[in-house]
Design a protein around this motif. Sequence first.
Motif, PDB file in Angstrom:
ATOM      1  N   ARG A   1       7.687  -0.381 -46.222  1.00  0.00           N
ATOM      2  CA  ARG A   1       6.674   0.635 -45.906  1.00  0.00           C
ATOM      3  C   ARG A   1       7.156   1.998 -46.403  1.00  0.00           C
ATOM      4  NH1 ARG A   1       5.286  -0.153 -40.425  1.00  0.00           N
ATOM      5  NH2 ARG A   1       3.701  -1.512 -41.225  1.00  0.00           N
ATOM      6  N   GLY A   2       6.232   2.756 -46.954  1.00  0.00           N
ATOM      7  CA  GLY A   2       6.523   4.114 -47.403  1.00  0.00           C
ATOM      8  C   GLY A   2       5.260   4.936 -47.367  1.00  0.00           C
ATOM      9  N   GLY A   3       5.418   6.234 -47.564  1.00  0.00           N
ATOM     10  CA  GLY A   3       4.236   7.082 -47.590  1.00  0.00           C
ATOM     11  C   GLY A   3       4.522   8.494 -47.145  1.00  0.00           C
ATOM     12  N   MET A   4       3.487   9.133 -46.655  1.00  0.00           N
ATOM     13  CA  MET A   4       3.554  10.536 -46.260  1.00  0.00           C
ATOM     14  C   MET A   4       3.790  10.673 -44.756  1.00  0.00           C
ATOM     15  SD  MET A   4       0.303  11.854 -48.514  1.00  0.00           S
ATOM     16  CE  MET A   4       0.520  13.577 -48.120  1.00  0.00           C
ATOM     17  N   PRO A   5       4.313  11.827 -44.348  1.00  0.00           N
ATOM     18  CA  PRO A   5       4.498  12.068 -42.911  1.00  0.00           C
ATOM     19  C   PRO A   5       3.172  11.976 -42.152  1.00  0.00           C
ATOM     20  CG  PRO A   5       5.600  13.765 -44.210  1.00  0.00           C
ATOM     21  CD  PRO A   5       4.779  12.933 -45.163  1.00  0.00           C
ATOM     22  N   LEU A   6       3.280  11.737 -40.872  1.00  0.00           N
ATOM     23  CA  LEU A   6       2.131  11.635 -39.965  1.00  0.00           C
ATOM     24  C   LEU A   6       1.163  10.521 -40.364  1.00  0.00           C
ATOM     25  CD1 LEU A   6       1.389  15.452 -39.586  1.00  0.00           C
ATOM     26  CD2 LEU A   6       2.796  14.015 -38.099  1.00  0.00           C
ATOM     27  N   ARG A   7       1.672   9.610 -41.184  1.00  0.00           N
ATOM     28  CA  ARG A   7       0.866   8.483 -41.666  1.00  0.00           C
ATOM     29  C   ARG A   7      -0.436   8.922 -42.339  1.00  0.00           C
ATOM     30  NH1 ARG A   7       2.402   2.936 -39.509  1.00  0.00           N
ATOM     31  NH2 ARG A   7       4.387   3.365 -38.536  1.00  0.00           N
ATOM     32  N   LEU A   8      -0.385  10.079 -42.993  1.00  0.00           N
ATOM     33  CA  LEU A   8      -1.554  10.541 -43.745  1.00  0.00           C
ATOM     34  C   LEU A   8      -1.858   9.572 -44.889  1.00  0.00           C
ATOM     35  CD1 LEU A   8      -0.851  14.369 -43.896  1.00  0.00           C
ATOM     36  CD2 LEU A   8      -2.595  13.197 -42.538  1.00  0.00           C
ATOM     37  N   PHE A   9      -0.804   8.984 -45.424  1.00  0.00           N
ATOM     38  CA  PHE A   9      -0.944   7.954 -46.442  1.00  0.00           C
ATOM     39  C   PHE A   9       0.230   7.005 -46.288  1.00  0.00           C
ATOM     40  CE2 PHE A   9       0.088   6.217 -50.658  1.00  0.00           C
ATOM     41  CZ  PHE A   9      -1.084   5.543 -50.920  1.00  0.00           C
ATOM     42  N   THR A  10      -0.061   5.723 -46.174  1.00  0.00           N
ATOM     43  CA  THR A  10       0.984   4.720 -46.005  1.00  0.00           C
ATOM     44  C   THR A  10       0.696   3.532 -46.917  1.00  0.00           C
ATOM     45  OG1 THR A  10       1.289   5.332 -43.697  1.00  0.00           O
ATOM     46  CG2 THR A  10       2.139   3.191 -44.346  1.00  0.00           C
TER      47      THR A  10
END
Length: 140
Positions: free
Chosen positions: A75-84
């Motif tokens: 799993r990867g992406g942006m903080p606050l799960r804005l994009f995952t």
Amino acid sequence: MKTYRKSIDIDAPISEVWQVLTEDLPRDPDPFGILRIDGTLAAGSRIKLWSEIEPKRTFALTVTDFQPPHTMVWRGGMPLRLFTGTRKFSLSTAGGTTRFDMEEVFSGLLSGLIVKSMPDLTSSFEKFANALKEKAEHHG
């Protein structure tokens, strides 16, 4: 949400396929469409990945699930799960073969915008699955 999926039957024992996926892949990622992987594929570990699709970009990922020889999730992406982005690798036995399933789901508030700017991953998924099949069937 955008989802990519690929399944393939591999004429090799599940233990062989798991070994190729978790041990051979980091050592020789090129046939899979991956330029490099740094880090250990294990539960809770952080890895960095460079892909043929976007060679100048580093993907910082966490191995969020690792259940040998059946499941591995990155799993990867942006903080606050804005994009995952969540990629799940699953292995199961089907008769004398191993069934490999790979799925990647992109989610989050910004996923609609970000997915539009991303390349289509269909050919990348095909290349990965075919490389896994080839290596596992000729492993050892």
